[in-house]
Design an enzyme around this catalytic site. Structure first.
Site, mmCIF file in Angstrom:
data_model
loop_
_atom_site.group_PDB
_atom_site.id
_atom_site.type_symbol
_atom_site.label_atom_id
_atom_site.label_comp_id
_atom_site.label_asym_id
_atom_site.label_seq_id
_atom_site.Cartn_x
_atom_site.Cartn_y
_atom_site.Cartn_z
ATOM 1 C CD GLU A 273 -2.615 -1.020 2.755
ATOM 2 O OE1 GLU A 273 -3.691 -1.609 2.823
ATOM 3 O OE2 GLU A 273 -2.116 -0.412 3.720
ATOM 4 N N GLY A 275 2.330 4.760 -0.728
ATOM 5 C CA GLY A 275 1.837 6.074 -1.113
ATOM 6 C C GLY A 275 3.028 6.950 -1.475
ATOM 7 N NE ARG A 276 6.794 8.907 3.246
ATOM 8 C CZ ARG A 276 6.245 9.858 3.989
ATOM 9 N NH1 ARG A 276 6.455 11.111 3.693
ATOM 10 N NH2 ARG A 276 5.496 9.559 5.034
ATOM 11 N NE ARG A 311 5.969 14.688 4.569
ATOM 12 C CZ ARG A 311 7.277 14.626 4.713
ATOM 13 N NH1 ARG A 311 8.039 15.476 4.041
ATOM 14 N NH2 ARG A 311 7.840 13.733 5.471
ATOM 15 C CE1 TYR A 315 3.967 14.327 10.654
ATOM 16 C CE2 TYR A 315 4.290 14.894 8.346
ATOM 17 C CZ TYR A 315 3.551 14.292 9.342
ATOM 18 O OH TYR A 315 2.402 13.641 9.003
ATOM 19 C CB CYS A 342 -0.925 34.757 11.525
ATOM 20 S SG CYS A 342 -1.538 35.960 10.338
ATOM 21 C CD GLU A 343 0.391 28.900 13.855
ATOM 22 O OE1 GLU A 343 1.512 28.697 14.388
ATOM 23 O OE2 GLU A 343 -0.687 28.767 14.440
HETATM 24 C C1 LIG Z 1 -0.592 6.176 5.162
HETATM 25 C C2 LIG Z 1 -0.816 4.752 4.882
HETATM 26 C C3 LIG Z 1 -0.203 4.127 3.805
HETATM 27 C C4 LIG Z 1 0.792 4.833 2.904
HETATM 28 O O1 LIG Z 1 1.923 5.153 3.590
HETATM 29 P P1 LIG Z 1 3.235 5.721 2.819
HETATM 30 O O2 LIG Z 1 4.161 6.039 3.916
HETATM 31 O O3 LIG Z 1 2.770 6.895 2.062
HETATM 32 O O4 LIG Z 1 3.707 4.634 1.938
HETATM 33 C C5 LIG Z 1 -0.500 2.811 3.556
HETATM 34 N N1 LIG Z 1 -1.375 2.127 4.339
HETATM 35 C C6 LIG Z 1 -1.990 2.685 5.386
HETATM 36 C C7 LIG Z 1 -2.942 1.898 6.188
HETATM 37 C C8 LIG Z 1 -1.734 4.007 5.699
HETATM 38 O O5 LIG Z 1 -2.316 4.568 6.757
#
Ligand SMILES: *Cc1c(COP(=O)(O)O)cnc(C)c1O
Length: 421
Positions: A273, A275-276, A311, A315, A342-343
């Site tokens: 899964e 994303g990044r 980000r 972070y 304003c932060e």
């Molecule tokens: C955020 C998330 C991802 C994706 O995470 P990445 O760090 O972007 O790869 C995959 N699965 C779940 C359940 C998430 O919460």
């Protein structure tokens, strides 16, 4: 490694004739090539599937590109499920990995035929009460607790994370779900975020494969897939060594052959899964320098702010910055690159060495393709930017327009005072 933007000053100048800054820009070619590399790296596993984590970049144009590359979606909310449905994803192309889940989202996910990944033991009852039964395919999220350490030091602290079930609960859950009619089981875990190492997935795979062997033996539940989830990182900093997805795929294969195959589980499908890893490097935030300020420090004020990219503020995350057209100039000026909120944490960079910046220069903020636009918000009444796609043929398509004041006021639709805008 030197970080180079995927867009040139010339291209930016052309784009800004039609689309004012700031905007997020995505690189179709980079996205497709990277998705193909991931699939090649896991081609040894017959059932492999990447479910793109929609929350990273929730845009239908991006989802369609990834669907063409063979990806499904990983959703965590109602609107992410809706977007997946709208883009033509259905059934087992959708993974629903949510937590603290509202029951109506379970119902909608099931209606789409999505695979439901349960975050907690108590959600078994919630799901059964909502649907009236337990689906035949079901997945459970695991949290081994403690501190998760892999070869190059401590990576994360699952014992402190709200996600997933304990080891005992995993066994109880599998037994109960099986009793209630589940036939195909999945195991999921997300133990460390943004891991810039080739060792994370193989280490996680070992933990999950060993658990899967025990679960299948002791509960008799048939484990159909193991979901390594997200967490594969990207080199935000120039000095970081990027992950080698082929080494990662090969590392997981070795553990698969060592742990699952001898246990007679050589048919288990691997899911991810990411994303990044899928989008991060293939997006950037393009913004223009509109002010310079000389007080106790040197400031460059740009037309983007933390609502466009949270980000760094949230972070303290590093995002590399290139001044477009000044790629070869020496970085002999020290700036704070700031937005207009304003932060005081609204700073894209603090004490960053950059070439001398003039008003009107375009700055490319790197690696905003994932968890960039999507974390946006409206503080200070700031509006979300447009998203543009740099297509493979070099043309540019707007894939989301910028918000307008009317969008911002839309939830006051009962209030006549704002109608004139
Ligand atoms: C955020 C998330 C991802 C994706 O995470 P990445 O760090 O972007 O790869 C995959 N699965 C779940 C359940 C998430 O919460």
């Amino acid at each position: 490694m030197e970080k180079k933007p995927f867009v040139t000053l010339e291209q930016i100048r052309e784009m800004t004739k039609t689309y004012p800054t700031p905007f997020h820009l995505y690189d179709e070619k980079g996205i497709r090539e990277n998705a193909r590399r991931l699939h090649q790296a896991f081609a040894w596993n017959k059932g492999f599937k990447e479910y793109f984590a929609v929350k990273a970049t929730p845009n239908p144009f991006i989802l369609k590109i990834l669907r063409e590359e063979g990806c499904g979606t990983d959703c965590s909310s109602m609107t992410e499920l809706m977007m997946s449905e709208g883009c033509g994803f259905s059934g087992k192309e959708i993974m629903f990995s949510s937590n603290d889940t509202p029951p109506e989202e379970f119902a909608y996910a099931h209606q789409l035929g999505a695979v439901i990944n349960l975050d907690d033991f108590t959600h078994i009852k919630c799901l059964e009460d909502t649907l009236g039964f337990i689906p035949e395919t079901i997945s459970c999220r695991y949290n081994p607790g403690g501190v998760y350490e892999i070869s190059n030091g401590i990576m994360d602290n699952p014992g402190d994370a709200k996600y997933g079930m304990t080891t005992d609960q995993m066994f109880q859950a599998f037994r109960l779900l099986k009793e209630k009619g589940a036939k195909h089981f999945g195991i999921h875990a997300f133990l460390a975020s943004n891991t810039v190492t080739n060792d994370y997935y193989p280490a996680l795979a070992r933990t999950l494969f060993q658990l899967a062997v025990r679960l299948q033996k002791e509960t008799g539940a048939y484990v159909e897939f193991i979901n390594l989830s997200g967490g594969v990182g990207i080199p935000y900093r120039p000095e970081q060594e990027p992950n080698d997805i082929f080494a990662i795929g090969e590392g997981v294969r070795k553990v698969y052959e060592e742990v699952l195959v001898p246990a007679g589980m050589g048919d288990v499908a691997i899911c991810t899964e990411c994303g990044r890893f899928m989008l991060g490097p293939y997006g950037c935030l393009v913004t223009q320098a509109i002010h310079e300020k000389h007080t106790y420090k040197e400031y460059v004020g740009v037309d983007a702010c933390a609502v466009n990219l949270m980000r760094p503020a949230m972070y303290g995350a590093y995002h590399h910055i290139t001044v477009a057209g000044k790629e070869e100039e020496v970085c002999d000026h020290k700036y704070d690159v700031v937005g207009s909120l304003c932060e005081n944490n609204d700073k894209f960079a603090v004490d960053r060495m950059l070439p001398k910046i003039e008003k009107g220069d375009y700055l490319v903020i790197h690696d905003t393709g994932a968890h960039g636009f999507s974390m946006g918000y409206n503080y200070n009444g700031k509006l979300r930017s447009a998203e543009l796609l740099l297509k493979e043929d070099g043309s540019v398509e707007r894939i989301r327009r910028a918000e307008t004041a009317r969008d911002y006021f839309a939830t006051f639709d009962f209030c006549d005072l704002l109608k004139k805008f």
